[in-house]
Write an enzyme that holds these catalytic residues in place. Structure first.
Site, PDB file in Angstrom:
ATOM      1  N   ASP A 148      -7.339  -2.834   3.159  1.00  0.00           N
ATOM      2  CA  ASP A 148      -6.226  -3.754   2.900  1.00  0.00           C
ATOM      3  C   ASP A 148      -6.447  -5.136   3.529  1.00  0.00           C
ATOM      4  OD1 ASP A 148      -4.712  -1.751   1.600  1.00  0.00           O
ATOM      5  OD2 ASP A 148      -4.122  -0.941   3.540  1.00  0.00           O
ATOM      6  N   ASP A 161      -2.350  -0.810   5.816  1.00  0.00           N
ATOM      7  CA  ASP A 161      -2.735  -0.302   7.136  1.00  0.00           C
ATOM      8  C   ASP A 161      -4.229  -0.056   7.280  1.00  0.00           C
ATOM      9  OD1 ASP A 161      -2.909   1.797   5.391  1.00  0.00           O
ATOM     10  OD2 ASP A 161      -1.879   3.251   6.663  1.00  0.00           O
ATOM     11  N   ASP A 221       0.861  -1.175   0.000  1.00  0.00           N
ATOM     12  CA  ASP A 221       0.000   0.000   0.000  1.00  0.00           C
ATOM     13  C   ASP A 221       0.902   1.230   0.000  1.00  0.00           C
ATOM     14  OD1 ASP A 221      -2.350   1.531   0.291  1.00  0.00           O
ATOM     15  OD2 ASP A 221      -2.011   1.675   2.440  1.00  0.00           O
TER      16      ASP A 221
END
Length: 1083
Positions: free
Chosen positions: A761, A757, A368
């Protein structure tokens, strides 16, 4: 029932579809009807796996099944021979120990399983508890959120947590901002509107009229209609995806290899057991041939000895016990646990033990962007303002990537001129955020963008050097009390009278300020604030009262650069003078804007206005003649016209400073980096270039695309995109896109690590081979769905963990090599003894002791081997790489055969010799026999005149009434020698296992001091069972003399020379290293 696509319909049609009006809400009858149709607004808990099923799953492993079978057979033999002389309780030790090992392993497995599925509980914590709802025309201020239904009219305010997926019907403030980064990955709060979007099939980020359950209201208020609840919400869909991902979880590479090894071992054990029986069939099955035939048996003469058949069946069981590395599961668990401790010291907290090893073979890291590759803290990175003339447009780079004012500086800034001082004042006053210092960190309270401007004001400082030194010393002495001294200094010079809120049309906000009275308290003790340069003089010239406040108000403006610049007609120069903004300067500014926009920076412009007309003497009172203009947002654009331009600032969520080096390490280690983010494409590409995923000059033809574009490709094309070399970037990605990418990579044979985070996700974290969550900024959902949590939210820690994982895998190979070669030696020993017809040299309980206790400490200590210096310059191993190569198997067999030869040789030497290589073995008074007699020991009762003397062992005498008992009871000394040779060889083998191919001269044993300690412990434990009478009786062994220990060394030391020869062949012939690409290029 699918939710209504409310985002693409006008608000009126949405209300009509739900059968409600905005002022009345649902009626009692509608509530009852919808309740039966939609149920409750909650995320249901999935059914847990029954305890009995969890326990049963722990016994599905191939090695465990082999151990269970061995334990069952051993128990059966012990039960039926319970009355046999010399057996008793000792016969049950072996099956009981095996069962105890299996029970402990199962207990650990069940504990891990029961702690693994808490991600779904964390999702529930994200949902709101209560909501403000209109029903039957009445406002219910605290309706439990679980009672919400589609069609409920909800009122949302700043600070609220959104209780369901809601369609905005009407804004109650000029602007509504929502923090939805955890759900979508967007790095800043997004503005919402009541207008529908054009396309029904659009990504979450584009649904600007929707509020999603679990997100938070950053500012503003609205009226909305609930569109979906429970599992139909976006957060509910994420729960469903997490459940699906957990069902798709596959075995780790290590478990697959161990299962393969267990299956191969089972076959080998079966073949060897059959071979032992076939070789020794003459001992329990005999017959005579028919007259006139040399081979045809006379079936009437067949004799079968049940006792001898049982004995050789016990030999086969002993062989199985020898072949199975009972201690291997425990040692692997211990090694992985040690690895978790090492990783914890490097800020990587491992939640699932097998993931430690999985890291070592990671081939792709899907990361990410927001909060992982970047700081998730907006920072000003560029500043521009005019110098002493319109021909001098100066630019400064601003360093620092956090909210720490001392964590960076405005590079090349010689001092604060009058224009920059005014700009700093606008940053400090045209701002609703604040910086605070808590728990050792500076953090933002309020909008990240506004907090970044406060930090910029701190880095610019104040004009007075004396004041600046005071601010710096105060922050150093007490950062919690003085986190933003420069901003306080600027703010103390003005009184904020009114705020013109940001809106989507003019894209700016402003404040009306009046100069503070002369008696205003200074921000820093002992330092008197002063008005800034030209601005103060301008304000002073307009003062019409004694206190200098009436008629001298100033408008401070900040906003989107293009919008603010279009409303500017003048420019403040560095000396404080104000000049008209001519066409050339205007074009120069637009050229700079285009240049900075190419870097995906968020560009803000700052301006002031001193000629405010009827607002020039506004005092904040509702009775003032200018108050009506401030109460009407439609007037704001006119108020913010004819502005004086001060400067520009470029902001971004900056990359973490250490990420670029970590990406380079990934490239060197053959690991590809794929960035998957919910942020927009331009920003994502700029960050990827900044951190080295893409080069500055690289053309991004097929390497960067949105999640929607990728999902629209045929599967063959998606596989092609994912298989192309180099980095990849997927922007505007939704949770389902992340899952699809991870799933495809796994199907293509890649070992995938996923970092993230946010809530969005979590499904991909669960699906990946190893999910890595952020510990500081990460949501609880992401942490609970992950295998590993980063305590410092640092991508570089992932790379460090990969390095540690590779080292752990190498160490596991070392101790598996050590244990298996030892087990092969034990098999060879029993097989050779059986093949030669010798008495049983090693009994099962002795083999269990060696495998579990003596082997354990050295095998565990091999887990402390330091990593090879070049470990991160080698490509990752493939998950389907064979654990046992032909060369490794050959080495195991060669060493194992020598172990078998040495143990049987020591056994036979004591029986047949009184001296060996000059070592006197006659001191104990034993009776030597010929090797032929030793092989035919079962026919001892037919030997004429055979006698055997009693002999001594330590302080005791071994005696036997029947001379033939010399080969059963009397074999205790020979058996002890055989066991001691086995233990000594395994200690030397542990030293050999320090490196697969490097000589002990290159990698000496003291390189791992823990191994020396472990070898001392193992030899000490062996000495205990030798010299403690009670334990010696349990293990059927006796004490050894010095000369007998010399015999042990004579047979065991050559294994070092043998391994050195094999290592030489390995490093120079079999595993000769190929020249690394980087080194080849250098040469």
């Amino acid at each position: 029932m699918a939710p209504l696509p409310a985002w693409s319909l006008p608000a009126g049609e949405v209300l009509e579809a739900h059968g409600v009006t905005a002022d009345k809400g649902l009626s009692a009858e509608q509530v009852a009807g919808k309740r039966s149709l939609h149920g409750w607004n909650e995320l249901p808990a999935p059914e847990g796996t029954p305890l009995w099923k969890l326990i049963a799953e722990q016994f599905q492993d191939t090695l465990v099944k082999i151990l269970l079978l061995a334990a069952a057979v051993s128990f059966g033999l012990a039960w039926f021979e319970e009355g046999a002389e010399g057996e008793g309780v000792r016969a049950f030790i072996e099956p009981l120990v095996i069962v105890l090992i299996l029970v402990l392993n199962a207990a650990v497995g069940v504990w891990q399983e029961t702690n693994a599925e808490s991600a779904l509980e964390a999702l529930k914590e994200m949902t709101a508890d209560t909501a403000k709802v209109f029903r039957n025309g009445q406002l219910i201020s605290d309706l439990p959120a679980r009672e919400l239904l589609p069609g409920d009219i909800v009122e949302i305010h700043t600070g609220d947590k959104v209780p369901a997926d809601i369609r905005v019907v009407q804004l109650k403030t000029a602007v509504l901002r929502v923090e939805q980064a955890a759900l979508t990955g967007e790095s800043v709060a997004v503005s919402k509107t009541a207008a529908p979007v054009a396309q029904a099939d659009c990504e979450l980020q584009a649904k600007e009229c929707m509020l999603f359950a679990g997100t938070g209201i950053a500012s503003g208020a609205c009226i909305g209609v609930v569109n979906s609840i429970g599992m139909e919400t976006e957060i509910g869909k994420i729960q469903e995806q997490i459940q699906e991902a957990s069902e798709e979880e596959s075995d780790t590479p290590l478990k697959k290899k161990l299962d393969e090894f267990g299956e191969a071992l089972a076959k080998v054990i079966l073949y060897i057991c059959i071979a032992v029986w076939v070789i020794n069939y003459k001992h329990f099955l005999s017959w005579k041939t028919l007259p006139g035939s040399t081979w045809m048996p006379d079936f009437s003469t067949i004799e079968f000895s049940v006792a001898k058949a049982t004995f050789y069946f016990k030999v086969a069981v002993a062989l199985a016990v020898a072949a199975i590395p009972e201690g291997l599961p425990a040692v692997i668990t211990t090694c992985l646990a040690l690895g978790t401790r090492k990783m914890a010291k490097r800020n990587a907290i491992v939640r699932q033990l097998p993931s430690v090893e999985t890291l070592g073979c990671t081939t792709v890291i899907c990361s990410d962007k927001t909060g992982t590759l970047t700081t998730n803290q907006m920072s000003a990175v560029q500043l521009a303002a005019f110098g002493r003339s319109l021909g001098q447009l100066a630019q400064w780079e601003v360093t620092g990537s956090t909210y720490d004012p001392d964590g960076g500086a405005v590079q090349g800034l010689a001092g604060l001129d009058r224009n920059l001082e005014t700009l700093a004042e606008v940053c400090a006053l045209c701002n609703d955020a604040r910086i605070e210092f808590k728990a050792g960190h500076h953090r933002a309270v309020g909008q990240p963008t506004e907090a970044a401007l406060l930090v910029l004001a701190e880095k610019l400082g104040v004009a007075s050097e004396v004041a600046q030194r005071g601010i710096a010393s105060a922050r150093l002495a007490d950062p919690e009390a003085n986190p933003a001294g420069a901003c306080s200094h600027h703010a103390s010079k003005f009184a904020k009278l009114a705020t013109l809120e940001f809106d989507r049309d003019r894209k700016s906000m402003s404040v009306i300020c009046a100069p503070a009275s002369a008696g205003a308290a200074p921000a820093v003790p002992g330092v008197t604030p002063r008005r800034s340069g030209r601005l103060s003089s301008l304000l002073g010239s307009r003062s019409s009262s004694a206190d200098g406040s009436s008629g001298s108000n100033v408008l401070m403006v900040k906003g989107a650069a293009e919008c603010v610049l279009s409303r500017c007609s003048k420019v403040m120069l560095g000396d404080g003078s104000v000049v008209p903004l001519d066409k050339a300067a205007h074009e120069e500014l637009h050229k700079l804007l285009d240049q900075l926009a190419g870097r995906a920076l968020r560009l803000l412009a700052f301006a002031v206005k001193t000629d405010l007309g009827d607002l020039a003497d506004y005092d904040g009172s509702e009775k003032h003649r200018g108050h009506k203009r401030l109460a009407d947002p439609a007037q704001y654009a006119a108020i913010e016209s004819d502005l004086t331009f001060l400067g520009l600032a470029g902001l971004q969520d900056p990359p973490r400073p250490e990420v670029r080096a970590a990406i380079e390490d990934c490239h060197a280690a053959g690991i590809r980096v794929v960035v998957i983010t919910g942020d927009n494409k331009l920003t994502a590409e700029a960050i990827c270039r900044a951190i080295g995923v893409f080069t500055e000059e690289q053309a991004l033809n097929g390497n960067s695309m949105t999640g929607l574009d990728f999902a629209g490709l045929p599967e063959s094309e998606r596989r092609r995109v994912l298989s192309q070399p180099g980095g990849l970037c997927f922007s505007r990605a939704e949770p389902r896109h992340k899952q699809d990418i991870v799933r495809l990579l796994k199907e293509m044979g890649e070992v995938t690590a996923m970092t993230g985070d946010g809530v969005n996700d979590a499904p991909a974290l669960k699906l990946a081979d190893i999910g890595v969550a952020m510990g500081i900024t990460g949501t609880e959902v992401a942490k609970e769905a992950s295998d590993m949590v980063l305590a410092d939210d640092n991508f570089a820690t992932v790379v460090a963990a990969v390095e540690e994982g590779r080292a752990i895998y190498n160490n596991m190979k070392a101790f598996i090599r050590y244990m298996i070669s030892s087990n092969i030696g034990e098999v060879a020993s029993i097989f050779l003894a059986a093949a030669l017809g010798l008495p049983e040299g090693l009994i099962p309980v002795q083999l269990l002791w060696v495998n579990l206790v003596t082997d354990g400490p050295p095998a565990t200590a091999l887990g402390f081997n330091p990593a090879d210096p070049d470990i991160m310059t080698k490509p990752p191993r493939r998950a389907d790489d064979h654990f046992i190569t032909p060369w490794i198997l050959f080495r195991w067999l060669v060493v194992g055969c020598y172990v078998g030869f040495a143990t049987v040789g020591a056994f036979a030497t004591w029986f047949t010799s009184t001296s060996f290589l000059g070592i006197d073995l006659s001191q104990d008074g034993h009776t030597p026999v010929s090797f032929a007699q030793l092989r035919d020991w079962e026919a001892c009762h037919t030997w004429k005149g055979f006698t055997a003397s009693n002999y001594t062992a330590g302080g005791r005498t071994i005696s036997f009434e029947d001379p033939c008992d010399y080969f059963t009871v009397g074999k205790a000394k020979a058996s002890t020698l055989s066991l001691s040779v086995l233990v000594a060889i395994e200690m030397f083998n542990a030293a050999n296992a320090l490196s697969e191919d490097n000589s002990l001269l290159q990698v000496p044993v003291w390189r791992n001091p823990w191994l020396l300690v472990a070898m001392a412990v193992s030899l000490g434990l062996h000495a205990v069972i030798l010299y403690v009478p009670f334990l010696a009786d349990v293990f059927s062994i006796v004490p050894l003399s010095l000369n007998e220990w010399l015999l042990v060394l004579a047979y065991s030391l050559p294994v070092i020379l043998l391994e050195e020869v094999l290592k030489f062949i390995g490093r120079n012939v079999v595993n000769r290293p190929a020249l690394l690409p980087a080194k080849a290029k250098e040469e």
